[in-house]
Scaffold this active site. Structure first.
Site, PDB file in Angstrom:
ATOM      1  N   ASN A   7       0.872  -1.170   0.000  1.00  0.00           N
ATOM      2  CA  ASN A   7       0.000   0.000   0.000  1.00  0.00           C
ATOM      3  C   ASN A   7       0.910   1.222   0.000  1.00  0.00           C
ATOM      4  O   ASN A   7       1.430   1.610   1.040  1.00  0.00           O
ATOM      5  CB  ASN A   7      -0.897  -0.042   1.245  1.00  0.00           C
ATOM      6  CG  ASN A   7      -1.907   1.078   1.265  1.00  0.00           C
ATOM      7  OD1 ASN A   7      -1.856   1.992   0.447  1.00  0.00           O
ATOM      8  ND2 ASN A   7      -2.828   1.023   2.200  1.00  0.00           N
ATOM      9  N   ARG A  91      -2.450  -2.097  -3.524  1.00  0.00           N
ATOM     10  CA  ARG A  91      -3.716  -1.396  -3.282  1.00  0.00           C
ATOM     11  C   ARG A  91      -3.705  -0.102  -4.096  1.00  0.00           C
ATOM     12  O   ARG A  91      -2.783   0.710  -3.977  1.00  0.00           O
ATOM     13  CB  ARG A  91      -3.849  -1.049  -1.802  1.00  0.00           C
ATOM     14  CG  ARG A  91      -5.123  -0.294  -1.561  1.00  0.00           C
ATOM     15  CD  ARG A  91      -5.125   0.474  -0.296  1.00  0.00           C
ATOM     16  NE  ARG A  91      -6.374   1.218  -0.219  1.00  0.00           N
ATOM     17  CZ  ARG A  91      -6.520   2.313   0.488  1.00  0.00           C
ATOM     18  NH1 ARG A  91      -5.527   2.827   1.171  1.00  0.00           N
ATOM     19  NH2 ARG A  91      -7.686   2.924   0.514  1.00  0.00           N
ATOM     20  N   HIS A 180     -13.144   3.099  -0.666  1.00  0.00           N
ATOM     21  CA  HIS A 180     -13.166   2.003   0.321  1.00  0.00           C
ATOM     22  C   HIS A 180     -13.778   0.724  -0.248  1.00  0.00           C
ATOM     23  O   HIS A 180     -14.269  -0.126   0.503  1.00  0.00           O
ATOM     24  CB  HIS A 180     -13.990   2.368   1.579  1.00  0.00           C
ATOM     25  CG  HIS A 180     -13.503   3.571   2.321  1.00  0.00           C
ATOM     26  ND1 HIS A 180     -14.369   4.545   2.767  1.00  0.00           N
ATOM     27  CD2 HIS A 180     -12.274   3.949   2.696  1.00  0.00           C
ATOM     28  CE1 HIS A 180     -13.678   5.478   3.398  1.00  0.00           C
ATOM     29  NE2 HIS A 180     -12.397   5.136   3.359  1.00  0.00           N
ATOM     30  N   ARG A 241     -13.076  15.852   7.037  1.00  0.00           N
ATOM     31  CA  ARG A 241     -13.758  16.187   5.769  1.00  0.00           C
ATOM     32  C   ARG A 241     -15.227  16.529   6.011  1.00  0.00           C
ATOM     33  O   ARG A 241     -15.875  15.931   6.874  1.00  0.00           O
ATOM     34  CB  ARG A 241     -13.679  14.991   4.809  1.00  0.00           C
ATOM     35  CG  ARG A 241     -12.282  14.783   4.268  1.00  0.00           C
ATOM     36  CD  ARG A 241     -12.209  13.524   3.435  1.00  0.00           C
ATOM     37  NE  ARG A 241     -11.285  12.574   4.032  1.00  0.00           N
ATOM     38  CZ  ARG A 241     -11.167  11.306   3.668  1.00  0.00           C
ATOM     39  NH1 ARG A 241     -11.919  10.823   2.714  1.00  0.00           N
ATOM     40  NH2 ARG A 241     -10.301  10.513   4.250  1.00  0.00           N
ATOM     41  N   ASN A 335     -15.137  -0.201  16.685  1.00  0.00           N
ATOM     42  CA  ASN A 335     -14.804   0.046  18.098  1.00  0.00           C
ATOM     43  C   ASN A 335     -15.754   0.942  18.872  1.00  0.00           C
ATOM     44  O   ASN A 335     -15.787   0.889  20.091  1.00  0.00           O
ATOM     45  CB  ASN A 335     -13.408   0.686  18.170  1.00  0.00           C
ATOM     46  CG  ASN A 335     -12.337  -0.266  17.699  1.00  0.00           C
ATOM     47  OD1 ASN A 335     -12.139  -1.322  18.291  1.00  0.00           O
ATOM     48  ND2 ASN A 335     -11.663   0.094  16.624  1.00  0.00           N
ATOM     49  N   GLU A 386      -8.823  -5.569   4.183  1.00  0.00           N
ATOM     50  CA  GLU A 386      -8.571  -5.226   2.776  1.00  0.00           C
ATOM     51  C   GLU A 386      -7.357  -5.988   2.226  1.00  0.00           C
ATOM     52  O   GLU A 386      -7.345  -6.411   1.078  1.00  0.00           O
ATOM     53  CB  GLU A 386      -8.329  -3.714   2.648  1.00  0.00           C
ATOM     54  CG  GLU A 386      -9.601  -2.921   2.881  1.00  0.00           C
ATOM     55  CD  GLU A 386      -9.349  -1.526   3.424  1.00  0.00           C
ATOM     56  OE1 GLU A 386      -8.889  -1.421   4.578  1.00  0.00           O
ATOM     57  OE2 GLU A 386      -9.619  -0.550   2.711  1.00  0.00           O
TER      58      GLU A 386
HETATM   59  P1  AMP Z   1      -9.462   4.063  10.588  1.00  0.00           P
HETATM   60  O1  AMP Z   1      -9.380   5.178   9.595  1.00  0.00           O
HETATM   61  O2  AMP Z   1     -10.287   2.907  10.112  1.00  0.00           O
HETATM   62  O3  AMP Z   1      -8.120   3.638  11.124  1.00  0.00           O
HETATM   63  O4  AMP Z   1     -10.257   4.644  11.859  1.00  0.00           O
HETATM   64  C1  AMP Z   1      -9.790   5.726  12.631  1.00  0.00           C
HETATM   65  C2  AMP Z   1     -10.908   6.172  13.570  1.00  0.00           C
HETATM   66  O5  AMP Z   1     -11.287   5.053  14.397  1.00  0.00           O
HETATM   67  C3  AMP Z   1     -10.513   7.302  14.523  1.00  0.00           C
HETATM   68  O6  AMP Z   1     -11.534   8.298  14.524  1.00  0.00           O
HETATM   69  C4  AMP Z   1     -10.456   6.626  15.867  1.00  0.00           C
HETATM   70  O7  AMP Z   1     -10.855   7.479  16.894  1.00  0.00           O
HETATM   71  C5  AMP Z   1     -11.464   5.507  15.729  1.00  0.00           C
HETATM   72  N1  AMP Z   1     -11.160   4.459  16.699  1.00  0.00           N
HETATM   73  C6  AMP Z   1     -10.145   3.589  16.679  1.00  0.00           C
HETATM   74  N2  AMP Z   1     -10.158   2.821  17.801  1.00  0.00           N
HETATM   75  C7  AMP Z   1     -11.205   3.245  18.539  1.00  0.00           C
HETATM   76  C8  AMP Z   1     -11.760   2.893  19.804  1.00  0.00           C
HETATM   77  N3  AMP Z   1     -11.212   1.924  20.547  1.00  0.00           N
HETATM   78  N4  AMP Z   1     -12.876   3.557  20.227  1.00  0.00           N
HETATM   79  C9  AMP Z   1     -13.431   4.526  19.485  1.00  0.00           C
HETATM   80  N5  AMP Z   1     -12.945   4.924  18.294  1.00  0.00           N
HETATM   81  C10 AMP Z   1     -11.866   4.299  17.824  1.00  0.00           C
END
Ligand code: AMP
Length: 401
Positions: A7, A91, A180, A241, A335, A386
């Site tokens: 990636n 990717r 995505h 964004r 999460n 992915e």
């Molecule tokens: P990604 O782009 O998929 O890596 O997601 C990033 C987002 O996931 C960020 O806004 C983080 O705050 C959220 N995130 C990751 N881990 C947690 C968690 N344990 N609880 C709440 N939000 C989370």
């Protein structure tokens, strides 16, 4: 088959070496600050040995050579010779209208990818550097390109043509492409396996909620609509964004703030979303902490996000004339149980019986059913993967050579 999944970003290269026969990741890592000072973080996942170093990497080819060196190392490597890395899967963020599925790299493919530069200048440039880096460091190893936009190529025209003069679509390919797609494709397929129905009859909404977020409507296993648009700026509010808004706001703010087009673009991409509304952070965890401390704007930011996702679920249910399942995935979707609960509140009308307890006590990294056993519409949290999709597409195309 051992497949190196790459990636490539403009100054970084993330990688994973997959053994697709045993379905395991053998090693993974990140080359960062390529072209600057250079740093590699590598982990072998069988014995857990790691390697970290600040090493000059003037370009992606040098970074790839370093990755190969790590993979061959006696201590933290996992293969004995270059020949054991049988294929590379890349990717690719944007395949424009040229690619509707994964393809083996050749000169014609590379020429078409060049034509996608306009649509995602930063990403495409970085991908081409990553591909050229691999060609140089691993000549003769087959390479496959897996496109994030490919899964959305099944959208019908009314879902992807905008209400502007048709010439804009013909002349400049201005249309909805989505993003995505590899993640939506993976979680939709995993969800469909869990539904007691033939694939052709399934209706699923996938919510990829991370720093960037998008929602897709997947009917009969095929994407029929998605929230991201011509660029990944469209759809629901994201970390920084703005998501969908009245297009007249763009010239209005430009005039009031004296922004150039580039400045306005940067504003919409970097200063809006959760960060802009809350004034706290783009990271959902920080925004949640601020809510716990009584910050009203932080609460508003999350309320907007939950409300917008709810509206997408409603509109996609109408577009598909029904719904079997909703899937949450990616950083926030996997999460953030409180956001999932906010979205699923007051959705009984759709036949959703959300299981608050299962949602609160969800298990990270696993598939979780978040709806009651008798819920007409199932709600799942499915961790995305992915890299696995990229590795298996690569294996399929290379095995057929
Ligand atoms: P990604 O782009 O998929 O890596 O997601 C990033 C987002 O996931 C960020 O806004 C983080 O705050 C959220 N995130 C990751 N881990 C947690 C968690 N344990 N609880 C709440 N939000 C989370």
């Amino acid at each position: 088959m051992n497949v190196l999944v790459v990636n490539a970003g403009s100054s970084s290269l993330k990688y994973q070496l997959f053994d697709t026969t045993r379905n395991v990741v053998l090693a993974k890592g990140l080359c960062d600050r390529i072209g600057l000072d250079g740093k590699i973080t590598h982990k072998q996942l069988i014995n857990g040995n790691t390697y970290e170093a600040e090493i000059s990497m003037p370009n992606h080819a040098e970074a790839t050579k370093l990755v190969v060196k790590c993979l061959l190392d006696d201590n933290y490597g996992c293969v004995k010779s270059m020949n054991e890395i049988e294929a590379v899967g890349h990717r690719i963020v944007h395949g424009g209208a040229y690619f509707s599925e994964s393809v083996l790299l050749n000169d014609d493919v590379l020429a078409k990818l060049e034509l996608c530069r306009d649509l995602a200048p930063l990403h495409t440039g970085a991908h081409i550097m990553g591909i050229q880096g691999c060609l140089e460091a691993m000549p003769g190893t087959p390479q496959v390109l897996v496109f994030d936009t490919a899964f959305h190529s099944t959208m019908p025209k009314p879902a992807y043509v905008y209400g502007i003069p048709y010439e804009m679509y013909e002349k400049y390919q201005v249309r909805r492409y989505g993003a995505h797609g590899t993640s939506h494709r993976y979680v939709a397929a995993e969800c469909i396996k869990l539904l007691d129905k033939p694939v052709e009859e399934t209706k699923v909404i996938t919510c990829h909620l991370g720093n960037g977020s998008s929602i897709s409507a997947v009917k009969g296993g095929k994407c029929i609509d998605t929230s991201m648009g011509f660029t990944p700026l469209a759809g629901v509010v994201m970390g920084t964004r703005c998501g969908d808004m009245d297009p007249a706001i763009v010239p209005f703010i430009m005039e009031k703030e004296g922004f150039t087009p580039d400045e306005m673009n940067a504003f919409m991409n970097k200063k809006c979303g959760l960060l802009g509304v809350s004034g706290v952070s783009s990271d959902c965890r920080d925004v949640n902490d601020a809510i716990d401390n009584g910050n009203e704007r932080a609460k508003l930011a999350i309320d907007i996000l939950a409300y917008q996702i709810k509206k997408y679920i409603g509109s996609y249910t109408a577009a598909m004339n029904g719904l079997d399942a909703i899937v949450f995935t990616a950083g926030i979707g996997e999460n953030n149980d409180s956001l999932r609960a906010d979205i699923m509140k007051d959705m009984e009308f759709f036949g959703i019986k959300f299981d608050e307890e299962a949602n609160k006590n969800f298990k990270r990294g696993e598939v979780n059913l978040l709806s009651a056993p008798d819920s007409k519409v199932k709600v799942y949290m499915i961790p995305t993967n992915e890299e696995l999709v990229i590795a298996s597409d690569t294996e399929k195309l290379v095995s057929a050579l």
